[in-house]
Design a protein around this motif. Sequence first.
Motif, mmCIF file in Angstrom:
data_model
loop_
_atom_site.group_PDB
_atom_site.id
_atom_site.type_symbol
_atom_site.label_atom_id
_atom_site.label_comp_id
_atom_site.label_asym_id
_atom_site.label_seq_id
_atom_site.Cartn_x
_atom_site.Cartn_y
_atom_site.Cartn_z
ATOM 1 N N VAL A 45 0.849 -1.192 0.000
ATOM 2 C CA VAL A 45 0.000 0.000 0.000
ATOM 3 C C VAL A 45 0.884 1.241 0.000
ATOM 4 C CG1 VAL A 45 -1.836 1.254 1.201
ATOM 5 C CG2 VAL A 45 -1.751 -1.252 1.310
ATOM 6 N N GLY A 46 0.580 2.188 -0.869
ATOM 7 C CA GLY A 46 1.329 3.437 -0.919
ATOM 8 C C GLY A 46 0.510 4.515 -1.600
ATOM 9 N N TYR A 47 1.187 5.558 -2.046
ATOM 10 C CA TYR A 47 0.501 6.635 -2.757
ATOM 11 C C TYR A 47 1.501 7.351 -3.650
ATOM 12 C CZ TYR A 47 2.342 9.509 1.133
ATOM 13 O OH TYR A 47 3.149 10.115 2.066
ATOM 14 N N ALA A 48 1.009 8.125 -4.595
ATOM 15 C CA ALA A 48 1.839 8.614 -5.695
ATOM 16 C C ALA A 48 2.955 9.534 -5.238
ATOM 17 C CB ALA A 48 0.965 9.325 -6.733
ATOM 18 N N ALA A 49 2.734 10.336 -4.211
ATOM 19 C CA ALA A 49 3.732 11.329 -3.802
ATOM 20 C C ALA A 49 4.687 10.803 -2.745
ATOM 21 C CB ALA A 49 3.029 12.583 -3.277
ATOM 22 N N CYS A 50 4.614 9.528 -2.416
ATOM 23 C CA CYS A 50 5.387 8.952 -1.310
ATOM 24 C C CYS A 50 6.818 8.663 -1.755
ATOM 25 C CB CYS A 50 4.687 7.685 -0.837
ATOM 26 S SG CYS A 50 5.634 6.652 0.280
ATOM 27 N N HIS A 51 7.787 9.350 -1.153
ATOM 28 C CA HIS A 51 9.192 9.200 -1.543
ATOM 29 C C HIS A 51 9.689 7.782 -1.307
ATOM 30 C CE1 HIS A 51 13.476 9.929 -1.973
ATOM 31 N NE2 HIS A 51 13.667 9.484 -0.748
#
Length: 685
Positions: A45-51
């Motif tokens: 699980v993550g998201y687009a802006a996550c470094h």
Amino acid sequence: MPNRLATESSPYLRQHAENPVDWYPWGTEAFERARAEQRPILLSVGYAACHWCHVMAHESFEDADTAALMNALFVNVKVDREERPDVDAIYMQAVQALTGQGGWPMTVVLTPDGTPYWGGTYFPKDDRHGMPSFTRVIQAVANAYRDQPDAIARTTDAMRALYANSSRPAGPSGTVDAALLERAFAQLATRYDRPLGGFTGAPKFPQTMALDFCLRWHARSGDALALEIAHRSFVAMGRGGLFDQIGGGFARYSTDAEWLVPHFEKMLYDNALLVRLGVHLWQVTRDEEVRRITEATIRWLAREMTLANGGFASSLDADSEGVEGKFYVWTAHELDAVLADDAAIARAYWRVQPGGNFEGHSILHVPVAPALVAARLGLPEAQLRSTIERASGALLTVREQRVRPGLDDKVLAGWNALMARALADAARVWHDPAVRALAVRNATLLRDRLVNADGRVTRVLSGTHGPSIGPGFLEDHAAVALAFLSIHELTLDPAWLHHARRVADAMRLHFFDEGTVAWYDTPSDGEVLITRVRELNDNATPAGPSLALEVMLRFGELDGNTAARSEPLTAMTALAEPMSKWPNAFGYLLGVAQLAIDGAVAVALIGDPDSAGIQALAAAVAEQYLPTLVLASTGGETASAALLEGRAAIGGTATAHVCRNFRCAMPVTDAATLLQQLCTPLAVT
């Protein structure tokens, strides 16, 4: 060859479409395969802006050998936490229980029925700094599933018990009253970072909802420290590297306690909450620096985050060209080359020195108050300000030629609604027609594309021209209803009051359980997961139940319904003790509690909304910071709320009726008298 994620609507999922990992999106296909083959599911699980999501993707998910191991051992599922906050919340709860911490990227391993038995966050490709490699971890986890069924069963039984316990509504833990608010503020004050602003510790998040409660407490009690905490913290963030000094907008958080080094991603929700706080701070302080920071953030939104359809994109990435922060940092040489005669003043203002303050470059920040910088340079402050504005424009022009960070252009209903509400407040307070147009256009998109005829809200509008997908969650419905109420307060058009009521009615029907007297984040007719999510504390955005309680309270005030105030107060008693002990986690709910305890300052404006008289009265209301304001207007139409019923325009002149606790003062027709009524206790009739 692209995997199954290539056709997904989420930009984050499409970022992984070329991975050699045999990814599945969340859905029945993945679980059916896991059950058929008796394989565990690896959920990422993550998201687009996550470094760090990008880092783990480059190190592991793009690596052929790692992907081959994942494909051999697991059914692999990728989830965008922003599209599916319910899935994210369920498995984040497990990771936090199993490891004591959480974050993204989140990696969870599930049995084929969806029960978690292991979890973690980021893992490097190779062993380093005491962290095991991702390949070593997943081999061990897969072996445990095969060789230790009894241990796995004990863990999954514990996870199911955890979910069962957390889903049970708790009994009362105290009384929700003014004394609770006072205890909560006193607890917040113990964590105040007086030298640096914000609350102690690092990394340092804005914690905007806690700051908002401080401002509300100041308005209620006159406590000077409460105002200091809110004001000093906002200004410190606005002078720090957390704030984009050139282009406006706040980053997600600061990695240090000084607000200097941000995690460079910019999220729509952070900026929505900070814009609204900035507007309200200005109402109290009239601090022009607060206004400049807030208006610069709105300009950033209009320039970089507003899509062709009027929607607001979800986020800007932290990275560009594979380097975190590269788009935003400068060297002293670059400033000299771009700014010429203004360079010396700009370098002093932003403290840009050879060697920089971040990996050989400089994050622009304002470490000293502008007035002191001007004094040190021997300049009038107005001249310093004009020089910095000119320098900012020149640097922004140059920066626009750089490779931009990635834009996640999906439109999320709840996040857009938070921003539309903030813009409506800004436009109403500062009488700004451009901001008004931005707010109304966004709300119109929400109404036309993301709200169905029955008032149900859809979660996602995929990009500028994409489809509306996914049922909305509680936060979406509540935030949209509140946004529509704020657009009504801005435009005085009664149609927006009708739209808000339609969404609020659907929200109560599908998210409120009459039996347990509880709000749930997922709808009663939604996808059946291992548990029905019920997040009660704030995370990056306000908790859905807190937003919903505010909707109910506001409509209770509009409708003259005293029971609508008592029900939220009863609902909040289960959280009375947590609210006073951990106010940073319940900042938004504390504000809602104040509305329930004190009741609204309810203002009915009667007359043509375009008339000079009504505009003058509306401007008088906007002069004051009224944290419990409820404003309504007939707009010349039939009354759509009890607050408006039987109200008359005196002698055909625009008229204001001010009410507290369902009792009203004498109607007034001039702005000066209205201001006096708003600022003093009412002489009720």
